[in-house]
Design a protein around this motif. Sequence first.
Motif, PDB file in Angstrom:
ATOM      1  N   ALA A  59      38.819 -85.096  83.070  1.00  0.00           N
ATOM      2  CA  ALA A  59      38.676 -83.515  82.680  1.00  0.00           C
ATOM      3  C   ALA A  59      38.898 -82.386  83.973  1.00  0.00           C
ATOM      4  O   ALA A  59      38.961 -81.063  84.295  1.00  0.00           O
ATOM      5  CB  ALA A  59      38.617 -82.782  81.566  1.00  0.00           C
ATOM      6  N   GLY A  60      37.403 -82.553  85.226  1.00  0.00           N
ATOM      7  CA  GLY A  60      36.802 -81.556  85.739  1.00  0.00           C
ATOM      8  C   GLY A  60      35.509 -81.621  85.963  1.00  0.00           C
ATOM      9  O   GLY A  60      34.715 -82.803  85.596  1.00  0.00           O
ATOM     10  N   TYR A  61      35.227 -80.543  85.880  1.00  0.00           N
ATOM     11  CA  TYR A  61      33.408 -80.414  85.953  1.00  0.00           C
ATOM     12  C   TYR A  61      33.465 -79.825  84.840  1.00  0.00           C
ATOM     13  O   TYR A  61      33.425 -78.891  84.773  1.00  0.00           O
ATOM     14  CB  TYR A  61      33.434 -79.228  87.652  1.00  0.00           C
ATOM     15  N   ARG A  62      31.479 -79.653  84.403  1.00  0.00           N
ATOM     16  CA  ARG A  62      30.797 -79.042  84.021  1.00  0.00           C
ATOM     17  C   ARG A  62      29.239 -79.072  83.997  1.00  0.00           C
ATOM     18  O   ARG A  62      29.174 -79.978  84.449  1.00  0.00           O
ATOM     19  CB  ARG A  62      31.590 -79.208  81.899  1.00  0.00           C
ATOM     20  N   ILE A  63      29.257 -77.922  83.403  1.00  0.00           N
ATOM     21  CA  ILE A  63      27.709 -78.033  83.017  1.00  0.00           C
ATOM     22  C   ILE A  63      27.208 -79.342  82.095  1.00  0.00           C
ATOM     23  O   ILE A  63      28.109 -79.494  80.084  1.00  0.00           O
ATOM     24  CB  ILE A  63      26.931 -76.882  82.569  1.00  0.00           C
ATOM     25  N   ASP A  64      26.343 -80.338  82.274  1.00  0.00           N
ATOM     26  CA  ASP A  64      26.047 -80.868  81.503  1.00  0.00           C
ATOM     27  C   ASP A  64      24.651 -80.866  80.048  1.00  0.00           C
ATOM     28  O   ASP A  64      24.047 -80.194  80.653  1.00  0.00           O
ATOM     29  CB  ASP A  64      25.401 -82.272  81.535  1.00  0.00           C
ATOM     30  N   LEU A  65      25.354 -79.757  78.921  1.00  0.00           N
ATOM     31  CA  LEU A  65      24.236 -79.449  78.393  1.00  0.00           C
ATOM     32  C   LEU A  65      23.336 -80.022  77.159  1.00  0.00           C
ATOM     33  O   LEU A  65      22.195 -79.487  76.583  1.00  0.00           O
ATOM     34  CB  LEU A  65      25.491 -78.215  77.180  1.00  0.00           C
ATOM     35  N   ARG A  66      23.483 -81.222  77.743  1.00  0.00           N
ATOM     36  CA  ARG A  66      22.485 -82.241  76.809  1.00  0.00           C
ATOM     37  C   ARG A  66      21.269 -82.010  77.826  1.00  0.00           C
ATOM     38  O   ARG A  66      20.462 -82.739  77.229  1.00  0.00           O
ATOM     39  CB  ARG A  66      23.410 -83.477  77.002  1.00  0.00           C
ATOM     40  N   ARG A  67      21.298 -81.511  78.745  1.00  0.00           N
ATOM     41  CA  ARG A  67      20.354 -82.014  80.040  1.00  0.00           C
ATOM     42  C   ARG A  67      19.616 -80.105  80.592  1.00  0.00           C
ATOM     43  O   ARG A  67      19.029 -80.522  81.261  1.00  0.00           O
ATOM     44  CB  ARG A  67      20.917 -82.879  81.158  1.00  0.00           C
ATOM     45  N   VAL A  68      19.967 -79.060  79.720  1.00  0.00           N
ATOM     46  CA  VAL A  68      19.649 -78.279  80.477  1.00  0.00           C
ATOM     47  C   VAL A  68      20.060 -77.554  79.711  1.00  0.00           C
ATOM     48  O   VAL A  68      20.575 -77.233  77.971  1.00  0.00           O
ATOM     49  CB  VAL A  68      20.432 -77.562  81.184  1.00  0.00           C
ATOM     50  N   GLU A  69      19.115 -76.506  78.509  1.00  0.00           N
ATOM     51  CA  GLU A  69      19.064 -75.642  77.656  1.00  0.00           C
ATOM     52  C   GLU A  69      19.276 -74.276  78.175  1.00  0.00           C
ATOM     53  O   GLU A  69      17.999 -73.768  79.127  1.00  0.00           O
ATOM     54  CB  GLU A  69      17.661 -75.681  77.206  1.00  0.00           C
ATOM     55  N   LEU A  70      20.110 -73.202  78.162  1.00  0.00           N
ATOM     56  CA  LEU A  70      20.621 -71.902  79.022  1.00  0.00           C
ATOM     57  C   LEU A  70      20.177 -70.780  77.530  1.00  0.00           C
ATOM     58  O   LEU A  70      20.102 -70.987  76.838  1.00  0.00           O
ATOM     59  CB  LEU A  70      22.304 -72.171  78.908  1.00  0.00           C
ATOM     60  N   ASP A  71      19.091 -69.858  78.591  1.00  0.00           N
ATOM     61  CA  ASP A  71      18.994 -68.892  77.072  1.00  0.00           C
ATOM     62  C   ASP A  71      20.255 -68.221  76.086  1.00  0.00           C
ATOM     63  O   ASP A  71      20.695 -67.712  75.879  1.00  0.00           O
ATOM     64  CB  ASP A  71      17.978 -67.756  78.138  1.00  0.00           C
ATOM     65  N   VAL A  72      20.926 -67.784  77.711  1.00  0.00           N
ATOM     66  CA  VAL A  72      22.373 -67.599  77.115  1.00  0.00           C
ATOM     67  C   VAL A  72      23.297 -68.251  75.328  1.00  0.00           C
ATOM     68  O   VAL A  72      23.288 -67.738  74.552  1.00  0.00           O
ATOM     69  CB  VAL A  72      23.987 -67.165  77.526  1.00  0.00           C
ATOM     70  N   ASP A  73      22.607 -69.652  75.916  1.00  0.00           N
ATOM     71  CA  ASP A  73      23.316 -69.947  74.359  1.00  0.00           C
ATOM     72  C   ASP A  73      21.934 -70.281  72.704  1.00  0.00           C
ATOM     73  O   ASP A  73      22.375 -69.499  72.260  1.00  0.00           O
ATOM     74  CB  ASP A  73      22.998 -71.796  74.615  1.00  0.00           C
ATOM     75  N   ALA A  74      20.737 -69.881  73.427  1.00  0.00           N
ATOM     76  CA  ALA A  74      19.753 -69.834  72.820  1.00  0.00           C
ATOM     77  C   ALA A  74      19.548 -68.450  72.239  1.00  0.00           C
ATOM     78  O   ALA A  74      19.875 -68.555  70.721  1.00  0.00           O
ATOM     79  CB  ALA A  74      18.089 -70.343  73.101  1.00  0.00           C
ATOM     80  N   PHE A  75      20.600 -67.302  72.841  1.00  0.00           N
ATOM     81  CA  PHE A  75      20.026 -66.189  72.696  1.00  0.00           C
ATOM     82  C   PHE A  75      21.517 -65.881  71.027  1.00  0.00           C
ATOM     83  O   PHE A  75      21.428 -65.418  70.449  1.00  0.00           O
ATOM     84  CB  PHE A  75      20.619 -65.241  73.701  1.00  0.00           C
ATOM     85  N   GLN A  76      22.693 -66.927  71.528  1.00  0.00           N
ATOM     86  CA  GLN A  76      24.176 -67.472  70.853  1.00  0.00           C
ATOM     87  C   GLN A  76      23.490 -67.311  69.065  1.00  0.00           C
ATOM     88  O   GLN A  76      23.967 -66.449  68.467  1.00  0.00           O
ATOM     89  CB  GLN A  76      24.987 -67.561  71.994  1.00  0.00           C
ATOM     90  N   ARG A  77      23.218 -68.682  69.636  1.00  0.00           N
ATOM     91  CA  ARG A  77      22.465 -69.123  68.171  1.00  0.00           C
ATOM     92  C   ARG A  77      21.953 -68.804  67.250  1.00  0.00           C
ATOM     93  O   ARG A  77      21.324 -68.107  66.683  1.00  0.00           O
ATOM     94  CB  ARG A  77      21.163 -70.310  68.603  1.00  0.00           C
ATOM     95  N   LYS A  78      20.525 -67.820  68.020  1.00  0.00           N
ATOM     96  CA  LYS A  78      19.608 -67.032  67.251  1.00  0.00           C
ATOM     97  C   LYS A  78      20.803 -65.872  66.627  1.00  0.00           C
ATOM     98  O   LYS A  78      20.479 -65.268  65.651  1.00  0.00           O
ATOM     99  CB  LYS A  78      18.204 -66.748  68.267  1.00  0.00           C
TER     100      LYS A  78
END
Length: 179
Positions: A59-78
């Motif tokens: 499908a292309g290129y992507r960030i492997d979110l299983r291998r990295v934690e992003l503050d932006v995703d933690a912000f969204q979850r909280k």
Amino acid sequence: RYLLASRDGAQRSEAIASALWPERGPSAVANVRYCIFKLREQLAEHGEPAHSVVARDAAGYRIDLRRVELDVDAFQRKSLAGLAAHRRGDTADAERELAEALKLYRGEFLADDPYADWAFSEREYLRGLAGKDLAAMAQIALTGGRLVAATEHLLRLSQLEPFDSHVHQMLIEVCLRRG
């Protein structure tokens, strides 16, 4: 950075080239592939591009979110957890989650690239979440009679949304109540 902004799915080379270098046309695709090759090489574990944070599949290129934690995703979850708790009336959980979320929100998403069209929707979404968080925190503080805390939240919200007259009206009302 483009992959971070579109981390929900894989991006094809052509889409990346079109977003980053629209004026260059089809020749930019080769540049994208080379840049991503070098990026994968730099972010690879043990020098193995196959073990990079930047994944490649059909499908292309992507960030492997299983291998990295992003503050932006933690912000969204909280943020989402705090807003859900607020809707349920669970003030203690709401205030805790929203406070943690707002610590993570340190300003505009990719603020050093304000004219990147490809980052606009993510930037607006995150700013909107932060605004909802601040409004909820102000409401919680007002309900608890904590006018100083409400003022702080409303001041920050008014900076985030400078043309929202309702926010300014609430801020004025709280200031008047404080004397």
